[in-house]
Design an enzyme around this catalytic site. Structure first.
Site, PDB file in Angstrom:
ATOM      1  CG  ASP A 291      -2.003   1.117   1.006  1.00  0.00           C
ATOM      2  OD1 ASP A 291      -1.967   1.762  -0.066  1.00  0.00           O
ATOM      3  OD2 ASP A 291      -2.869   1.303   1.872  1.00  0.00           O
TER       4      ASP A 291
HETATM    5  C1  BGC Z   1      -4.697   3.553   0.139  1.00  0.00           C
HETATM    6  C2  BGC Z   1      -5.051   2.345  -0.706  1.00  0.00           C
HETATM    7  C3  BGC Z   1      -5.082   2.718  -2.153  1.00  0.00           C
HETATM    8  C4  BGC Z   1      -3.750   3.340  -2.530  1.00  0.00           C
HETATM    9  C5  BGC Z   1      -3.657   3.723  -3.984  1.00  0.00           C
HETATM   10  C6  BGC Z   1      -3.477   4.276  -0.378  1.00  0.00           C
HETATM   11  O1  BGC Z   1      -3.272   5.482   0.275  1.00  0.00           O
HETATM   12  O2  BGC Z   1      -4.519   3.148   1.472  1.00  0.00           O
HETATM   13  O3  BGC Z   1      -6.266   1.799  -0.298  1.00  0.00           O
HETATM   14  O4  BGC Z   1      -5.371   1.584  -2.926  1.00  0.00           O
HETATM   15  O5  BGC Z   1      -3.566   4.520  -1.755  1.00  0.00           O
HETATM   16  O6  BGC Z   1      -4.461   4.788  -4.290  1.00  0.00           O
END
Ligand code: BGC
Length: 749
Positions: A291
């Site tokens: 993530d």
């Molecule tokens: C979030 C994720 C997301 C990723 C990409 C992160 O900040 O926690 O859920 O998929 O960003 O946008």
């Protein structure tokens, strides 16, 4: 010249290695044949090319964290990217794909990822709202539509479903999940994977799903996003992990790490979680993405001294694709050279990523998701919009309806719509609105007006106040409008950014002066219904006391206003039930229906006795329990029967109940089955959802509803951490929510 030679090698490489098979053949080729192709490809890849496949770059649109490398196009050309996210639209995706396919030596196509959380362009209700429909088919279908739309615009990989169980409404990301219950959450998780991936990843309308955020991200201390998680192994296994296991069993293609630590180990360095459990025990075959910058975050977490150390820990733990931190690209080569990591680990990661690309058919045609005709024809079709409208009606939850305030009586000719959410198009999208646009959103004002035309009803809208802020300057106009109307609708709640990522709150009341506005309007005494828009349970005991009717509408997506108007005018019937407990106050959190009894539960015959587990200043019970929701009619439950008072481990227990529609309209009821294991080798919850059935009953109709239970449904992690059932006595309850119903009991021999 350089470009031509790269193109030439690309063509040869594609021909020799990828075999140029067409999609139909693809469907017949098994994973092992793809694996052979992957293995051959890896043999001719340089270490740099391999490491490049492990880098995931943001295109620069819609970022939720630091953009480490704005120079993403150059990086793609240099072979330093295996995937890109936040890039969509056929032209843009084609442009970026071309850089990878035509400008790099091997021409390996990119994956294109995106956060398609509740619809792509046709935005559906937020996931928490969807879960309140308890309608697995609708949930799956909404993701089918989302996949169809996203693949028509170049996307082949989504960062969904988010399957984090959460018992803490302070945490803003509860809006993205399926609520607090593990059993229901697991069913929804599998439905969503099926919706995105279908039966065949080579189908051009399906894409790779990602279960996230592995694991226990929904249990941060104090509900503060990204914060420490400290839970017992038993709770982790029993409550937080099963929805992930359900995704793996449904064949999910990828998994995303979580930002949090568990017992001192951040997810992105957790070997037990990613290698021992996920791969070795559960048999997960896809690839693992971080993530965002969670590899880098191992440094502030305090388990890595620098980037190289962070990269080493992550790769060794089983993390394969680095989103945005550039740590793999900058450090893996040296780590291999210095002998700190084995190239075999890199090969394994590359292999899993390439295999996904093969399964999607990207090696047959890197542009197969870049189809202008599909982009023109398959987005926001009338069928999708109609479905979205219906889904809104199923996702709303009627919390209160005193004296049958709703549906709006036919005699009403003048409606005052009051409140800051009454005409708030952008907020209707909810958080994570993918490619959805506010201009497509039907607000409540729009929806009411559209219905009012034929009915010859006047709708007057007054904002009254802002969502946040202390100004009461709009109150007078709102009060005047209410006095002048014969029915009032109050549209209150949060704005869409008050839930979602980095949106924790310590105060869950209606923000700003909205409650004051509500009080002033309600005291006028007109029939008044509140429509709530929010991404989490709110603490609204005063509203519950004062408002005649409350409809929880969450954020319903592009068809919010139409669907809500259908419910308010009685064209559709409310049937949603809460999948998260609504507390009276923040001090009760964490609060959930399946709590433990503890050694000093309150004695109902002597509730005032002091030395019991309770508060001095608040009830233990929530304002609205899990599973709760009303309809425009009444249902009565009778005649609970079980097939036997005792079963053996090989038997099936049949539970039958009669449900009757005793009210004045048709209606749909979600009949729920709960079980309590009275004595175990470890303590068990006071209630656990084990089944539900949605039944539509015409006015006056009666139906028998049947549930079946086997010993498998009674399993839990026992004293020795074995997942098993134990003989003994069980209470069961069948009813309209987790706090009420008909009761019986049985024994397991
Ligand atoms: C979030 C994720 C997301 C990723 C990409 C992160 O900040 O926690 O859920 O998929 O960003 O946008």
């Amino acid at each position: 010249m350089k470009k031509h030679s790269a193109l030439f090698i690309t063509a040869i490489a594609l021909f020799i290695l990828f075999g140029g098979c067409n999609t139909e053949q693809n469907q017949e080729i098994g994973t092992s044949e793809y694996q052979q192709k992957v293995d051959s490809l890896i043999k001719i890849m340089t270490l740099d090319e391999k490491i490049g496949q492990l880098n995931l770059l943001a295109s620069g649109w819609d970022v939720t964290g630091p953009v480490m490398d704005p120079n993403y196009k150059q990086l793609i050309k240099q072979g330093n990217a295996g995937a890109v996210f936040n890039a969509y639209g056929v032209d843009y995706v084609t442009e970026l794909q071309r850089l990878a396919v035509e400008e790099t030596r091997l021409g390996i196509p990119l994956l294109f990822g995106y956060d398609v959380i509740h619809g792509y362009k046709t935005i559906f209700p937020i996931p928490l709202a969807q879960s309140c429909s308890w309608d697995l088919e609708m949930i799956e279908h909404s993701d089918r539509i989302a996949a169809t739309e996203a693949t028509a615009e170049g996307i082949n990989w989504v960062f969904a479903p988010m399957v984090d169980i959460s018992r803490d409404p302070r945490w803003g990301r509860v809006s993205e999940g399926a609520g607090e219950d593990t059993w229901l959450g697991s069913k929804i998780a599998a439905a969503r994977v099926n919706g995105f991936q279908g039966n065949n990843l080579a189908d051009e309308q399906t894409l790779l799903a990602t279960m996230k955020h592995f694991a226990a991200y929904g249990a941060p201390q104090a509900g503060r996003d990204y914060h420490t998680v400290d839970i017992s192994e038993r709770s982790l296994l029993e409550y937080y992990l099963p929805p992930f296991k359900a995704c793996v069993d449904a064949g999910v293609a990828s998994v995303m790490t979580s930002f949090n630590e568990i017992s001192g180990v951040p997810s992105s360095s957790n070997h037990w979680l990613y290698t021992e459990l996920l791969r070795n025990t559960w048999g997960f075959k896809g690839f693992v993405v971080t993530d965002y910058t969670s590899i880098y975050e191992l440094i502030p977490h305090g388990v890595a001294q620098d980037s190289a150390h962070a990269g080493e820990l992550a790769l060794k733990a089983g993390i394969q694709l680095d989103m945005q931190s550039s740590i793999f690209i900058k450090n893996l080569k040296n780590l291999v050279k210095s002998g700190k990591i084995s190239e075999k680990l890199i090969d394994k990661a590359v292999s899993d990523i390439l295999l996904a690309k093969y399964k999607l058919g990207l090696f047959d045609d890197p542009y197969r998701y870049c189809n202008k005709t599909r982009e023109g024809n398959e987005i926001m079709t009338q069928a999708s919009k109609d479905f979205a409208r219906q889904f809104v009606t199923k996702s709303c939850v009627l919390l209160k309806n005193e004296n049958q305030t709703l549906p709006i009586p036919e005699t009403v000719k003048k409606i005052a719509l009051i409140g800051p959410l009454g005409n708030a198009a952008e907020d209707m999208l909810g958080n994570w609105s993918a490619a959805g646009w506010a201009q497509y959103c039907v607000t409540l004002f729009d929806g009411l007006k559209a219905e009012a035309v034929d009915k010859n009803i006047q709708i007057h809208y007054e904002k009254g106040c802002e969502i946040v802020g202390l100004s009461t300057s709009g109150f007078d106009a709102a009060i005047k409008a209410a006095k002048n109307a014969d029915f009032v609708i109050l549209a209150l709640g949060e704005d869409r950014n008050m839930s979602g990522e980095a949106a924790s709150r310590t105060n869950l009341n209606l923000p700003g002066v909205q409650m004051q506005l509500a009080e002033k309007i309600i005291e006028i005494g007109k029939p008044t219904a509140v429509v709530l828009f929010n991404g989490r349970p709110l603490t609204i005991p005063e509203l519950d006391q004062k408002a005649p009717a409350i409809l929880e509408a969450w954020f319903g997506g592009i068809q919010s206003g139409s669907g809500i108007a259908d419910l308010l005018f009685g064209k559709a019937l409310p049937s949603g039930k809460l999948t998260m407990t609504f507390p009276h106050n923040v001090g009760q959190i964490p609060i959930h229906y399946n709590m433990k009894n503890n050694g000093r539960p309150v004695d109902p015959t002597n509730p005032e006795y002091r030395f019991r587990s309770k508060y001095l200043d608040s009830p233990n019970q929530p304002l609205y329990p899990f599973g709760y929701g009303l309809s425009y009619t009444n249902f009565s439950y009778s005649n609970l029967k079980i097939s036997s008072p005792e079963i053996r481990a090989t038997d099936t227990l049949t539970i039958q109940v009669t449900v009757s529609n005793t009210g004045k309209s048709d209606g749909e009821e979600i009949v729920q089955l709960y079980i309590r294991d009275l004595v175990g080798s470890v303590t068990r919850p006071i209630n656990e959802l084990k089944g539900f059935s949605k039944v539509f009953l015409k006015q006056g109709e009666t139906r028998d509803v049947i549930f079946k239970i086997t010993a498998n449904d009674l399993k839990f992690f026992n004293l020795d951490m074995e997942y098993t059932y134990e003989p003994g006595k069980f209470d069961l309850m069948v009813g309209p929510n987790s706090a009420s119903g008909l009761k019986d009991s049985f024994s397991l021999r």
